[in-house]
Design a protein around this motif. Structure first.
Motif, PDB file in Angstrom:
ATOM      1  N   ILE H  73     -31.231  64.607  78.669  1.00  0.00           N
ATOM      2  CA  ILE H  73     -32.407  64.490  79.542  1.00  0.00           C
ATOM      3  C   ILE H  73     -33.171  63.210  79.228  1.00  0.00           C
ATOM      4  O   ILE H  73     -33.574  62.463  80.118  1.00  0.00           O
ATOM      5  CB  ILE H  73     -33.321  65.728  79.347  1.00  0.00           C
ATOM      6  CG1 ILE H  73     -32.664  66.957  79.943  1.00  0.00           C
ATOM      7  CG2 ILE H  73     -34.673  65.473  79.997  1.00  0.00           C
ATOM      8  CD1 ILE H  73     -33.418  68.238  79.686  1.00  0.00           C
ATOM      9  N   LEU H  74     -33.364  62.932  77.930  1.00  0.00           N
ATOM     10  CA  LEU H  74     -34.093  61.717  77.555  1.00  0.00           C
ATOM     11  C   LEU H  74     -33.369  60.472  78.051  1.00  0.00           C
ATOM     12  O   LEU H  74     -33.994  59.449  78.340  1.00  0.00           O
ATOM     13  CB  LEU H  74     -34.247  61.650  76.022  1.00  0.00           C
ATOM     14  CG  LEU H  74     -35.456  62.394  75.465  1.00  0.00           C
ATOM     15  CD1 LEU H  74     -35.374  62.483  73.963  1.00  0.00           C
ATOM     16  CD2 LEU H  74     -36.736  61.691  75.861  1.00  0.00           C
ATOM     17  N   LEU H  75     -32.030  60.549  78.149  1.00  0.00           N
ATOM     18  CA  LEU H  75     -31.277  59.359  78.550  1.00  0.00           C
ATOM     19  C   LEU H  75     -31.164  59.231  80.065  1.00  0.00           C
ATOM     20  O   LEU H  75     -31.388  58.156  80.622  1.00  0.00           O
ATOM     21  CB  LEU H  75     -29.870  59.402  77.932  1.00  0.00           C
ATOM     22  CG  LEU H  75     -29.823  59.134  76.429  1.00  0.00           C
ATOM     23  CD1 LEU H  75     -28.410  59.336  75.913  1.00  0.00           C
ATOM     24  CD2 LEU H  75     -30.287  57.731  76.129  1.00  0.00           C
ATOM     25  N   PHE H  76     -30.838  60.321  80.750  1.00  0.00           N
ATOM     26  CA  PHE H  76     -30.513  60.185  82.183  1.00  0.00           C
ATOM     27  C   PHE H  76     -31.523  60.824  83.118  1.00  0.00           C
ATOM     28  O   PHE H  76     -31.666  60.397  84.253  1.00  0.00           O
ATOM     29  CB  PHE H  76     -29.129  60.780  82.453  1.00  0.00           C
ATOM     30  CG  PHE H  76     -28.044  59.986  81.821  1.00  0.00           C
ATOM     31  CD1 PHE H  76     -27.833  58.668  82.205  1.00  0.00           C
ATOM     32  CD2 PHE H  76     -27.245  60.510  80.819  1.00  0.00           C
ATOM     33  CE1 PHE H  76     -26.841  57.913  81.607  1.00  0.00           C
ATOM     34  CE2 PHE H  76     -26.263  59.752  80.212  1.00  0.00           C
ATOM     35  CZ  PHE H  76     -26.060  58.448  80.607  1.00  0.00           C
ATOM     36  N   ALA H  77     -32.193  61.876  82.652  1.00  0.00           N
ATOM     37  CA  ALA H  77     -33.143  62.527  83.535  1.00  0.00           C
ATOM     38  C   ALA H  77     -34.564  62.280  83.044  1.00  0.00           C
ATOM     39  O   ALA H  77     -35.471  63.052  83.330  1.00  0.00           O
ATOM     40  CB  ALA H  77     -32.853  64.031  83.587  1.00  0.00           C
ATOM     41  N   ASN H  78     -34.699  61.202  82.322  1.00  0.00           N
ATOM     42  CA  ASN H  78     -35.989  60.860  81.741  1.00  0.00           C
ATOM     43  C   ASN H  78     -37.043  60.771  82.843  1.00  0.00           C
ATOM     44  O   ASN H  78     -36.961  59.930  83.730  1.00  0.00           O
ATOM     45  CB  ASN H  78     -35.854  59.534  81.005  1.00  0.00           C
ATOM     46  CG  ASN H  78     -36.995  59.310  80.068  1.00  0.00           C
ATOM     47  OD1 ASN H  78     -38.132  59.537  80.441  1.00  0.00           O
ATOM     48  ND2 ASN H  78     -36.691  58.891  78.855  1.00  0.00           N
ATOM     49  N   PRO H  79     -38.044  61.668  82.785  1.00  0.00           N
ATOM     50  CA  PRO H  79     -38.996  61.717  83.897  1.00  0.00           C
ATOM     51  C   PRO H  79     -39.933  60.515  83.975  1.00  0.00           C
ATOM     52  O   PRO H  79     -40.685  60.411  84.936  1.00  0.00           O
ATOM     53  CB  PRO H  79     -39.777  63.007  83.610  1.00  0.00           C
ATOM     54  CG  PRO H  79     -39.623  63.253  82.164  1.00  0.00           C
ATOM     55  CD  PRO H  79     -38.313  62.676  81.762  1.00  0.00           C
TER      56      PRO H  79
END
Lengths: 81, 81, 81, 81, 81, 81, 81, 81, 81, 81, 81, 81, 81, 81
Positions: H73-79
């Motif tokens: 999430i931190l890499l690709f879906a980082n908001p």
């Protein structure tokens, strides 16, 4: 400012140095426990056990004393401050 | 500012120094546990066991006291501040 | 600013100092567990076991108290702030 | 700014101080486990085992309380802020 | 800026303080495991074992609660912010 | 800038706080392993062992929950940000 | 700049928070090993052992989930950024 | 500059997060060793042992996966970035 | 400058991430040792022991692979740099 | 300056990454010791023991190799510098 | 200045990298001790024990060598400085 | 200034590198203890035990030597300073 | 200023380097304890046990000496300062 | 300012160096405990046990002395300040 940095370093260094006694504390406590156990099993050998334990603990004490010596030197015989 | 840095260093150094008692605490507690166990097995040797345990613990206490001494010196006999 | 740095150092130093009780806590808990085990095996020696355990734990308490003393000094008898 | 640094130091110091209870927690839990084991082996000695265990744990509690006391002092009886 | 530094210190301090529960968690889990083992060996002593285990765990809980209390105070009863 | 520093401190503090569950995780896993072993030895006491294990684990859970509570408070009921 | 510092804090906080699962991982693996050992000794009690092991592991899982929840909140339900 | 700090924080946070798998690795390896030992003693119960071991290891895997999820999430879906 | 900080963060993050394999290494080595011991005791069950050991080790490998994956992503599929 | 920071980060990251081999080293050494012990007890099963040990160690080697790979990539196939 | 920062990073990185040998050292020493013990019990199997021990230690050596290789590369084949 | 930073980095890096010998020291000492124990039990196998122990220790020495080599290179064959 | 930074780095590096003796100290003490135990069991094999123990300890000493050598070089044969 | 930084580095370096005695303290204490135990079992071999223990402890002392030597050199024979 120079004086202050020297004192800061010496004070923290003295605190770290005396912590070399952590190892001695653990080791001597282990020796004390083993000694008490051994005395409980052979009360008639109490003298021999205690003298052995104290001899070993005295050697282990040495590194704790080294730390104390360096701390004292840093505090009172500090060659720079 | 100089005064402040010296005090900051001495206070933190004192806190670190007294932590040299961690080793003593662990070791003496081990000795106390072994002593209690030994007394439970040979209640008639209680005196011998306790005196051995206390002798060993007294030696282990020393490095804890070294830490206390350095802390007290840093606080009250601080040669610089 | 000077006053602030001194207080900051003293407060953190006090927090570190009282942590010297970690060793005592582990050690005394070990002693308590060994004592309870020993009492379970020889209930008739309960008095002897407890007095031995408490004597050993009292010695182990000392380094925890050293930490408390240094903390209290840093807070209330602080020679600088 | 001075006020802020003092508060920052005191808050972090209070957090560190109360962590001196880690040792107590481990030790008392060890005592509780040994006590439960002993009671399982000698249910008839339950009273003696529990009183011994609690006595030992109460001593071990002390260093945890020291940490709490220093934290409370840093928060409410803080001599500086 | 002052307000921000105070809050930063208090928030991190609260996080550190509640970690004093690590020791309690390890210790109580050890107690739970020993209790389950003991019940498995003497199911008829289940009541005694559980009450002993819970009594010991309750004491071990205390230092975890101290950490919670300090955290709550730092968050809601913070005397400074 | 003030807002940012407060948020930074609260976020890191929340991360540290929830780590108080490490101790609970280790302890409860130990309890689970001992419980499974005990059930394997006395399958007929399964109910008693599980209820004891869960009771002990529930107490150990508490300090993990404390950490969660402080984290949630820092995130949603943060009295400052 | 404010936005950046908040994000930096939240990202690192999320990374630390999810590490609360280290304890669960060690504990559950211990449970799995003990369960496999127990099944090897009493294959006929396989159902009981597995259900006990899973019940205990499910409780130990909780603190790992707490860490995940805090991480997710910091990432997606972050009340500030 | 803002963008850079956010990325720096997210990258380091992702690295820390995936380290939550250290606990799973140790625990599952312990389970594997115990499983191999158990199979060696009761080769006829191989199926039961392996299924128990894998069931337990699958649960322990969960916290490792949580860390992976947060990293992804931190890499690709980082908001934010 | 922005680019440099991003790269610095990603490189260090990749280094930390791959260290999640430390746990796997310890655990799998434990499994290997237990497997060799078991084969030594029951050479006729070699096939069963090895397949069990490898199955368990394969599961434990997973978290090490997660760390590798995150490292590779940070290096080559880095969504920002 | 940008180039320098990137290189500094990559070099330190490479150093950290290869340390993921610490776990493998400990684990494989454990396996070697257990293997030597097993061969000493059953010299006639030497072939089986060694092949099992090497198979297990080869799996444990993998995470050490992951660390080496990431280090090599950071040094020679570094996608940024 | 750029050159200096690169060298500083590479030198410290090399120092960290070679420390990956700590694990190998501990593991191989364990193997050596177990091997000596096994030879003492079965002197007639000395050849088999030593060859097994050396084979296992050679595998464990690998991760130490990885660290050396990365250090040497950082020092002499450094692609940047 | 450049020269100074390079030297600072190299000196600290050399200090860290030689610490890779910690693992060797612990491991070889373990081997020495096991060897002495084995000789005490089978004095007639002294030669075999010592040669096995030394062989194993010589392998474990290697990673300590790697650290020394890197330190010496950083000090005297430093390719940059 | 350059000179000062070089000296600062060398002094701290020397302090770290000599700490590589921690491992040797622990290991040799273990050997000494095992040796004393073995002599107590077979006093007639005293010569063989001591020579084995000293041989092993001498090898373990080596990494401690490496640390000393690097420290001395950093202090007196420092190629830069 | 230069002088101050040199002194700060030397003082802290001296404090770290003398801490190399921690290992010696633990190891020698272990030797003392084992020696006392052995004397309790074979009081008639007291002389042999003590001389073996002291010989081993003397070797272990060496690394503690190395640390002291480096500290003393940093304080009084400091080649720079």
């Amino acid at each position: 400012m120079e004086q202050a940095l020297m004192v800061l370093g010496s004070a923290i260094g003295a605190g770290i140095a005396v912590c070399s006694g952590i190892g001695s504390g653990i080791g001597q406590g282990y020796a004390a426990g083993k000694g008490a156990e051994a005395v409980g099993n052979q009360p008639e050998a109490k003298g021999d056990i205690i003298s052995t334990m104290l001899l070993g603990a005295a050697v282990a004490e040495s590194t704790g004393i080294y730390g104390l010596v360096i701390s004292i030197i840093l505090l009172f015989a500090n060659p720079w401050v």
